[in-house]
Design a protein around this motif. Structure first.
Motif, short mmCIF file in Angstrom:
data_model
loop_
_atom_site.label_atom_id
_atom_site.label_comp_id
_atom_site.label_asym_id
_atom_site.label_seq_id
_atom_site.Cartn_x
_atom_site.Cartn_y
_atom_site.Cartn_z
N ARG A 173 -10.62 -6.61 -6.76
CA ARG A 173 -10.51 -5.20 -7.03
C ARG A 173 -9.22 -4.72 -7.19
NH1 ARG A 173 -14.53 -4.15 -3.36
NH2 ARG A 173 -13.01 -4.19 -1.45
N ALA A 174 -8.11 -5.35 -6.61
CA ALA A 174 -6.79 -5.09 -6.65
C ALA A 174 -6.07 -5.47 -7.82
CB ALA A 174 -6.11 -5.70 -5.39
N THR A 213 0.85 -1.45 -0.01
CA THR A 213 0.11 0.04 0.01
C THR A 213 0.89 1.07 0.17
OG1 THR A 213 -1.79 -1.18 1.26
CG2 THR A 213 -1.76 1.10 1.22
N ARG A 253 -7.69 -6.18 -10.69
CA ARG A 253 -7.99 -5.40 -11.80
C ARG A 253 -7.41 -4.01 -11.94
NH1 ARG A 253 -12.09 -7.31 -14.63
NH2 ARG A 253 -12.92 -9.14 -13.76
N ASP A 254 -7.16 -3.45 -10.68
CA ASP A 254 -6.33 -1.95 -10.55
C ASP A 254 -5.22 -2.16 -11.15
OD1 ASP A 254 -8.69 -0.69 -9.71
OD2 ASP A 254 -8.02 -0.80 -7.42
N SER A 255 -4.32 -3.26 -10.77
CA SER A 255 -3.00 -3.57 -11.10
C SER A 255 -2.78 -3.53 -12.59
CB SER A 255 -2.76 -4.71 -10.25
OG SER A 255 -1.18 -5.24 -11.02
N GLY A 264 0.13 -3.30 -6.63
CA GLY A 264 -1.45 -3.81 -6.60
C GLY A 264 -1.36 -5.45 -6.64
N GLN A 313 2.46 1.80 -3.53
CA GLN A 313 1.47 2.17 -4.43
C GLN A 313 1.30 3.74 -4.89
OE1 GLN A 313 -2.13 0.14 -3.05
NE2 GLN A 313 -2.19 -0.78 -5.26
N ARG A 316 -5.16 -2.31 -14.88
CA ARG A 316 -5.44 -1.16 -15.54
C ARG A 316 -3.89 -0.31 -15.50
NH1 ARG A 316 -10.06 -1.38 -12.34
NH2 ARG A 316 -11.84 -2.48 -13.90
N ALA A 317 -3.29 -0.20 -14.23
CA ALA A 317 -2.17 0.71 -14.08
C ALA A 317 -0.98 0.28 -15.02
CB ALA A 317 -1.67 0.45 -12.60
N TYR A 327 2.70 1.27 -8.71
CA TYR A 327 1.23 1.28 -8.34
C TYR A 327 0.87 -0.48 -8.77
CZ TYR A 327 -3.78 1.63 -7.39
OH TYR A 327 -5.01 1.38 -7.02
N ALA A 328 1.16 -0.52 -10.28
CA ALA A 328 0.65 -1.67 -10.75
C ALA A 328 1.34 -3.00 -10.13
CB ALA A 328 1.10 -2.01 -12.29
#
Length: 340
Positions: A64-65, A32, A67-69, A46, A35, A71-72, A42-43
Motif C-alpha cells: 500500500r505504501a 508518518t 503505491r501511495d508514494s 511514503g 507525510q 501516486r503522490a 507525502y511521496a
C-alpha cells in the motif's frame, strides 16, 4: 575512499533525520509525521514507510505504501520520486517471489530515473534488475551489469552500493565454485561496510563469508560469524535477513553432518519466511529440510514425492540455481539407492 553509508531511500528532511542504521520503527514514526507536509513530502515519506514495512516483513503495508508514494509523486510530477517508488515496488515483488513483476517495476523505475536525472535511483533500479537475474541463476545475463554497477559505485565512493555489488558478484563466484574469489570479495565487502557503518551490509557480508568457510570445512568459525550477523539482524529487526541467516546456519550444520540440528534450524527458518510472506526463502528452507530428513532416515518414496512438489515450486518462482541443487541431491539419492 568511501564516505559513510547513507540511505537514499530516506529523502527530503528524512535524509538528514535518519541513518542507514535507524530502527524501522523510528523510520515509520518520522515518515508518518512527514507525510502530512505536502504532496511531494507525502511521496518521499511514503517511500520510507514502504521500505521500513518491507524490511519488517509487513508486505501488505509495504504494498500500500509504495503505491501511495507513486501516486503522490505522479501528482507532483516528480519523475525521480516516481522512480524510487517503483524501485520499492519492484524490490517488494522480488521479495515475494514475483520475479517477472519485479523486472517490470524495476525497468519502469530505471526509465523514470533517467527522465528525472536521478543517477542514484537509476543505479538502484538497475541493481534491482541485476539482483533479480542473479537470484534466478541467470549469471551470464547479469554479470556484466553487476560489474558495471560496481565500477560506478567505486567511482563515486558509494559504500553501500559498492558493498551490494561486491556481495552479488561474490555470490555468483561462490555458486560457480570460485571460492577463493568469492571469499576475497565478501571480505572486502565486510570491511567497507564496517568502515562505512553500514550494519546491514556488514551482516550480509558476514553471512557470505560464513558460507564459503563452511564449504571449506571451517564449521565453528562459520557459526561464529553467523551469530555475529544474527545480533545485527535482531538489533535492527531485519526480519528477512534474520530468516536467511538462520537458513544459512542450517546449510552450515547440514554440511557438517549435524543433520538433526540442521533439521531444527531449517524448520524455524521456514516458519519465519512464511510469517513474512517470502516464498523464495521458504522454498530454499524446505529444500534444506527435505535433505536433512532424508539423511535422518526418511523413506525414499516420501523424499522423492516432496522433491517433485518442491521442484514445481522452484520452477514457478524461477529459481534455476536452486533447481540445479535439487536435481543434484535427487541424483545423489538415486546413486545411493543403486549402491544399496
Amino acid at each position: 575512499m568511501y564516505s559513510k553509508a547513507f540511505a537514499p531511500e530516506y529523502q527530503g528532511v528524512l535524509g538528514s533525520a535518519l541513518s542507514v542504521n535507524s530502527s524501522y520503527e523510528e523510520v515509520l514514526a518520522k515518515a508518518t509525521e512527514e507525510q502530512r507536509e505536502s504532496v511531494l513530502g507525502y511521496a518521499r515519506a511514503g517511500l520510507a514507510v514502504a521500505e521500513a514495512n518491507r524490511r519488517l516483513g509487513r508486505v501488505a503495508d509495504a504494498e500500500r505504501a509504495w503505491r501511495d508514494s507513486y501516486r503522490a509523486a505522479r501528482r507532483a510530477g516528480d519523475s525521480a520520486a516516481m522512480a524510487w517508488a517503483l524501485w520499492s515496488g519492484g524490490t517488494l515483488a522480488r521479495q515475494r517471489g514475483r520475479l517477472a513483476l519485479a523486472r517490470r517495476w524495476l525497468s519502469a523505475a530505471a526509465e523514470c530515473a533517467e527522465r528525472g536525472s536521478d543517477r542514484i535511483a537509476r543505479g538502484y533500479a538497475l541493481a534491482g534488475l541485476a539482483e533479480t537475474g542473479r537470484i534466478q541463476g541467470d549469471y551470464a545475463a547479469v554479470t556484466e551489469l553487476h560489474e558495471q554497477l560496481l565500477a560506478e559505485a567505486r567511482a563515486h565512493g558509494e559504500a553501500r552500493h559498492t558493498v551490494w555489488a561486491l556481495e552479488g558478484i561474490a555470490q555468483m563466484h561462490r555458486n560457480t565454485g570460485s571460492y577463493d574469489t568469492a571469499l576475497a570479495m565478501f571480505e572486502e565487502a565486510a570491511e567497507i561496510a564496517r568502515r562505512a557503518e553500514d550494519a546491514r551490509g556488514h551482516a550480509w557480508a558476514l553471512r557470505g563469508i560464513a558460507d564459503v568457510l563452511s564449504v571449506r570445512g571451517e564449521t565453528e568459525r562459520a557459526l561464529e560469524l553467523l551469530t555475529e550477523a544474527e545480533a545485527v539482524c535482531r538489533g535492527m529487526r531485519l526480519e528477512s535477513a534474520l530468516a536467511y541467516n538462520h537458513k544459512m546456519r542450517g546449510n552450515v550444520l547440514f554440511r557438517a553432518g549435524r543433520y538433526e540440528e540442521a533439521r531444527e534450524v531449517y524448520s524455524g527458518a521456514l516458519e519465519e519466511f512464511r510469517a513474512i510472506g517470502e516464498p523464495r526463502g521458504a522454498a530454499l528452507s524446505r529444500l534444506g529440510l527435505v535433505k536433512s530428513r532424508a539423511r535422518l532416515g526418511r523413506s525414499d518414496a516420501e523424499t522423492a514425492a516432496e522433491l517433485a512438489e518442491l521442484d514445481e515450486t522452484l520452477q514457478r518462482i524461477g529459481l534455476r540455481h536452486a533447481r540445479a541443487m535439487l536435481r543434484d541431491f535427487r541424483a545423489e539419492l538415486g546413486g545411493q539407492a543403486e549402491a544399496a
